[in-house]
Design a protein around this motif. Structure first.
Motif, PDB file in Angstrom:
ATOM      1  N   LEU A  28       0.825  -1.208   0.000  1.00  0.00           N
ATOM      2  CA  LEU A  28       0.000   0.000   0.000  1.00  0.00           C
ATOM      3  C   LEU A  28       0.861   1.261   0.000  1.00  0.00           C
ATOM      4  CD1 LEU A  28      -2.826  -1.053   2.493  1.00  0.00           C
ATOM      5  CD2 LEU A  28      -2.784  -1.214  -0.005  1.00  0.00           C
ATOM      6  N   ILE A  29       1.968   1.216   0.728  1.00  0.00           N
ATOM      7  CA  ILE A  29       2.878   2.364   0.750  1.00  0.00           C
ATOM      8  C   ILE A  29       3.425   2.628  -0.654  1.00  0.00           C
ATOM      9  CG2 ILE A  29       5.135   3.163   1.564  1.00  0.00           C
ATOM     10  CD1 ILE A  29       4.433   1.645   4.223  1.00  0.00           C
ATOM     11  N   GLU A  30       3.842   1.565  -1.337  1.00  0.00           N
ATOM     12  CA  GLU A  30       4.355   1.738  -2.702  1.00  0.00           C
ATOM     13  C   GLU A  30       3.274   2.302  -3.615  1.00  0.00           C
ATOM     14  OE1 GLU A  30       6.316  -0.853  -6.380  1.00  0.00           O
ATOM     15  OE2 GLU A  30       6.313  -1.676  -4.343  1.00  0.00           O
ATOM     16  N   ARG A  31       2.047   1.839  -3.464  1.00  0.00           N
ATOM     17  CA  ARG A  31       0.933   2.308  -4.284  1.00  0.00           C
ATOM     18  C   ARG A  31       0.682   3.797  -4.089  1.00  0.00           C
ATOM     19  NH1 ARG A  31      -4.762  -0.488  -3.176  1.00  0.00           N
ATOM     20  NH2 ARG A  31      -3.885  -2.103  -4.523  1.00  0.00           N
ATOM     21  N   HIS A  32       0.780   4.270  -2.860  1.00  0.00           N
ATOM     22  CA  HIS A  32       0.398   5.649  -2.548  1.00  0.00           C
ATOM     23  C   HIS A  32       1.573   6.623  -2.495  1.00  0.00           C
ATOM     24  CE1 HIS A  32      -3.904   4.999  -1.482  1.00  0.00           C
ATOM     25  NE2 HIS A  32      -3.480   3.754  -1.336  1.00  0.00           N
TER      26      HIS A  32
END
Length: 351
Positions: free
Chosen positions: A186-190
């Motif tokens: 999720l961190i990579e996505r956002h």
């Protein structure tokens, strides 16, 4: 704050996560997830909630007690789910007498109605099912809880061959350290890949595993109707590194060796000793394909007396020696058998 659409960047504002900590929640997936957020939120290890923010919530706003007895405080009462980009639900010890707080189930339904993506960690997936938001969706669960979920919710098909499943507005995770993989995802996505890698490296994790990464335990998918055999299989599955004799199983289950052997023959068509050996061999195949451990190390880890003993039984089961399985993965070839599933029927002996 409007809920984030899955896959949409949130550049310019923090990634906001609300944690719903259920009764006796498991501490490791909670800590792995929130620490990954914390380390991505700020430069170094200063813990300022700059790029990521998080809120701990319990149904009554009081401290939340984990399965090991540690308390998380302060917690807030359940907030408007539209305040978060994700709601992470973390479950705990499963006891059929323990009912998930209705306030939590209502909150999960409300989040789904608002379109706020939900993340079920560990047995948090049980709460998502109880709330009615998993219908028609894949549901990732730990191999350890696979049988329990199947018995309690027969209409749900559990996925126990992967560490997490992304269904868009619903992400479910087997729990444990895989929670860090979901957080990094999720961190990579956002926020971008660099922030995800930064968090993982500080946590001494080389890299995030993809959703398709398999769980290490072979999974028994066919239903076992006999309660005694089910209990015996649970014991065998929890002791993959040692040989559990029929006598030990009988003693643990307060029955006779003759009875347990008869039950296995009636239910599975093989002896408990054969079933346990085949399960340990499947675990050995997984270790060969997904770890750099030597054949000797793997044989010992799977409860075989030496490498020769392991190799002989491995060849009998799969038709080729362990060295060939290792070469297959080195050449990026698929193995000839699926190491993650054992379909229980009278043909198990021959796979």
């Amino acid at each position: 704050m409007a809920a984030t659409l899955p896959g949409k960047s949130t550049s310019g504002r923090p990634l906001s996560v609300g944690f719903v900590l259920l009764n006796r929640f498991t501490l490791l997936p909670f800590a792995a997830f929130v620490d990954c957020l914390r380390l991505a939120a700020d430069e170094g290890d200063r813990s300022r909630q700059l790029r990521c923010s998080w809120t701990f919530m319990s149904c009554d706003g009081e401290e939340a007690i984990s399965s090991c007895g540690a308390a998380i405080s302060p917690c807030e009462a359940l907030k408007n789910p539209e305040s978060f980009d994700y709601i992470v639900v973390i479950g705990g010890v499963q006891d059929e007498q323990d009912k998930t707080d209705r306030r939590a189930l209502d909150y999960i339904r409300l989040a789904a109605q608002f379109g706020t993506p939900l993340v079920g960690l560990c047995t948090g997936v049980f709460a998502l099912i109880q709330a009615g938001v998993m219908k028609g969706k894949q549901c990732c669960v730990s191999w350890y809880h696979h049988g329990d979920l199947q018995r309690r919710f027969p209409d749900i098909t559990p996925v126990a061959d992967r560490i997490f499943v992304d269904e868009g507005a619903l992400i479910t995770c087997a729990g444990g350290v895989a929670a860090a993989d979901v957080a990094a995802y999720l961190i990579e996505r956002h926020l971008g890949r660099a922030w995800a890698i930064k968090s993982l490296h500080i946590m001494l994790i080389d890299e995030a595993r993809a959703t398709s990464h398999p769980q290490p335990q072979p999974v028994i998918f066919e239903k076992i109707t006999d309660r005694l055999v089910r209990s015996a299989v649970d014991i065998i599955s929890q002791h993959m590194g040692e040989v559990v004799s029929a006598e030990q199983l009988a003693q643990r289950l307060n029955t006779s060796r003759r009875n347990i052997e008869r039950k296995f023959q009636e239910e599975l068509g093989i002896s408990p000793q054969r079933f346990a050996r085949d399960l340990r061999l499947r675990y050995g195949l997984w270790l060969l394909l997904y770890t750099p451990k030597s054949v000797t190390e793997i044989g010992e880890r799977c409860g075989f007396s030496d490498a020769a003993h392991f190799s002989r039984h491995f060849r009998d089961a799969f038709g080729y020696p362990p060295s060939v399985a290792r070469k297959q993965i080195d050449r990026q070839q698929q193995p000839h058998v699926d190491p993650f599933f054992i379909h229980i029927d009278s043909r198990i002996a021959g796979y």
